[in-house]
Design an enzyme around this catalytic site. Structure first.
Site, PDB file in Angstrom:
ATOM      1  N   HIS A 185     -26.520   0.524  55.410  1.00 18.48           N
ATOM      2  CA  HIS A 185     -25.097  -0.423  55.174  1.00 18.48           C
ATOM      3  C   HIS A 185     -25.330  -1.612  55.915  1.00 18.48           C
ATOM      4  O   HIS A 185     -25.726  -0.996  57.402  1.00 18.48           O
ATOM      5  CB  HIS A 185     -24.006   0.235  55.261  1.00 18.48           C
ATOM      6  CG  HIS A 185     -23.405   1.749  53.821  1.00 18.48           C
ATOM      7  ND1 HIS A 185     -22.683   2.478  54.180  1.00 18.48           N
ATOM      8  CD2 HIS A 185     -23.525   1.113  52.957  1.00 18.48           C
ATOM      9  CE1 HIS A 185     -22.757   3.015  52.952  1.00 18.48           C
ATOM     10  NE2 HIS A 185     -23.573   2.098  52.508  1.00 18.48           N
ATOM     11  N   CYS A 285     -18.540   4.293  60.385  1.00 20.22           N
ATOM     12  CA  CYS A 285     -18.291   4.380  58.811  1.00 20.22           C
ATOM     13  C   CYS A 285     -16.964   5.818  58.717  1.00 20.22           C
ATOM     14  O   CYS A 285     -16.357   4.788  57.614  1.00 20.22           O
ATOM     15  CB  CYS A 285     -19.528   5.499  58.490  1.00 20.22           C
ATOM     16  SG  CYS A 285     -21.084   4.238  58.463  1.00 20.22           S
TER      17      CYS A 285
HETATM   18  N1  ARG Z   1     -23.589   9.942  53.330  1.00 21.32           N
HETATM   19  C1  ARG Z   1     -22.916   8.582  53.157  1.00 21.32           C
HETATM   20  C2  ARG Z   1     -23.885   7.434  52.202  1.00 21.32           C
HETATM   21  O1  ARG Z   1     -24.973   7.603  52.799  1.00 21.32           O
HETATM   22  C3  ARG Z   1     -22.863   7.582  54.331  1.00 21.32           C
HETATM   23  C4  ARG Z   1     -21.926   6.581  54.582  1.00 21.32           C
HETATM   24  C5  ARG Z   1     -21.961   5.676  55.719  1.00 21.32           C
HETATM   25  N2  ARG Z   1     -20.761   4.769  55.514  1.00 21.32           N
HETATM   26  C6  ARG Z   1     -20.760   3.613  56.172  1.00 21.32           C
HETATM   27  N3  ARG Z   1     -19.954   2.433  56.681  1.00 21.32           N
HETATM   28  N4  ARG Z   1     -22.194   3.026  56.769  1.00 21.32           N
HETATM   29  O2  ARG Z   1     -23.309   6.701  51.340  1.00 21.32           O
END
Ligand code: ARG
Length: 292
Positions: A185, A285
């Site tokens: 991300h 996150c």
């Molecule tokens: N387990 C989640 C996923 O893989 C983690 C999300 C993390 N969020 C972020 N904004 N980077 O989607």
């Protein structure tokens, strides 16, 4: 020969005394990790074979919540849903500017029901909700900096969603391509430190190795004074931080990032979210900014 300090050390060029940082109170949305666990693997951080401790996750999240309250933020909460263990990562729930909430449409089926759940919350709280057509994971991949939206693609949000966001908000979107699956991300590879349009293009920190060459060229040109974080700090999701323009809430272990922030006149505040790191997320996150 006189030494031009700015060009000699481009990343340490801003003396603390030269910058006055003004914190701006934020309004954010969070989700308590009451049902947090790791039962599937959709990023390299997740290993369902490793044990998780939900009460520790809640306690660590509570520290983050309390930190935000201490900074005077207006913190809203969405009810967690049993069976959606990643719902704690509220940043993925949507993207909100000018009271308009662009809903999320998740890449993986495991998180898909979170999209409507967050959209319901936005609707119930008087946001103008826009149903997404394209795959996008909200503020995980969209970052407002100055008057542009930096938008990530490569692992999660589809590049078509960048056009969709640009059309919804009437703002330019800069597409950046992520290349390292550990930084899947955009908010794991870039930290927005000063988003205010008054400070030119704004200020960011980033991890160069997370981007492809064309994206790096854009970042270098647009943010010549950006903080470059170490691989070590990035490897504990140190970039996944949240700033109010002065206070920057970061992973407690990101020591070099902390040092660089201090040298720029920011006030880094470390928190330990080790349990939530097992799901591949950190400070940012867990934080979705609500802009009216
Ligand atoms: N387990 C989640 C996923 O893989 C983690 C999300 C993390 N969020 C972020 N904004 N980077 O989607």
């Amino acid at each position: 020969m006189s030494l031009d300090v700015a060009s000699a050390t481009p990343n340490e060029s801003v003396a603390p005394a030269a910058v006055t940082r003004t914190p701006v109170k934020r309004t954010i949305l969070m989700c308590k990790p009451e049902f947090f666990t790791v039962v599937y693997r959709i990023n390299p951080w997740m290993d369902p074979a490793l044990p998780t401790d939900t009460s520790l996750a809640v306690a660590q999240w509570q520290t983050l919540y309390d930190t935000y309250i201490g900074l005077g933020f207006d913190v809203h909460l969405i009810d967690p849903i049993d069976g959606l263990p990643d719902m704690v990562y509220a940043a993925n729930g949507g993207f909100v500017i000018d009271g308009i909430a662009y809903g999320a449409k998740f890449t993986y089926p495991q998180r898909e029901p979170e999209g409507p759940a967050y959209m319901d919350w936005f609707g119930a709280n008087d946001f103008d909700v826009r149903e997404p057509v394209e795959i996008n994971e909200g503020e995980g991949d969209f970052l407002l900096v100055g008057d542009v939206i930096l938008a990530g693609t490569g692992f999660r949000s589809a590049s078509n969603s960048h056009e969709e966001a640009s059309a919804i908000y009437g703002r330019p979107v800069i597409t950046l391509t992520l290349v390292n699956p550990s930084f899947y991300h955009l908010d794991t590879a870039i930290a927005v430190l000063d988003a205010s349009p008054t400070s030119g293009n704004g200020e960011i920190a980033y991890l160069p190795s997370a981007f492809d060459e064309p994206s790096l060229a854009v970042l270098r040109e647009r943010y010549p004074d950006a903080i470059i974080v170490t691989e070590e700090d990035a490897a504990i999701l140190g970039l996944n931080s949240y700033s109010d323009g002065f206070n920057v809430v970061i992973a407690a272990k990101a020591k070099d990032f902390e040092r660089q922030l201090r040298a720029r006149g920011f006030n880094p505040i470390g928190v330990d979210l080790s349990e939530l790191l097992l799901g591949g997320g950190g400070v940012k996150c867990c934080t979705l900014e609500l802009r009216r």
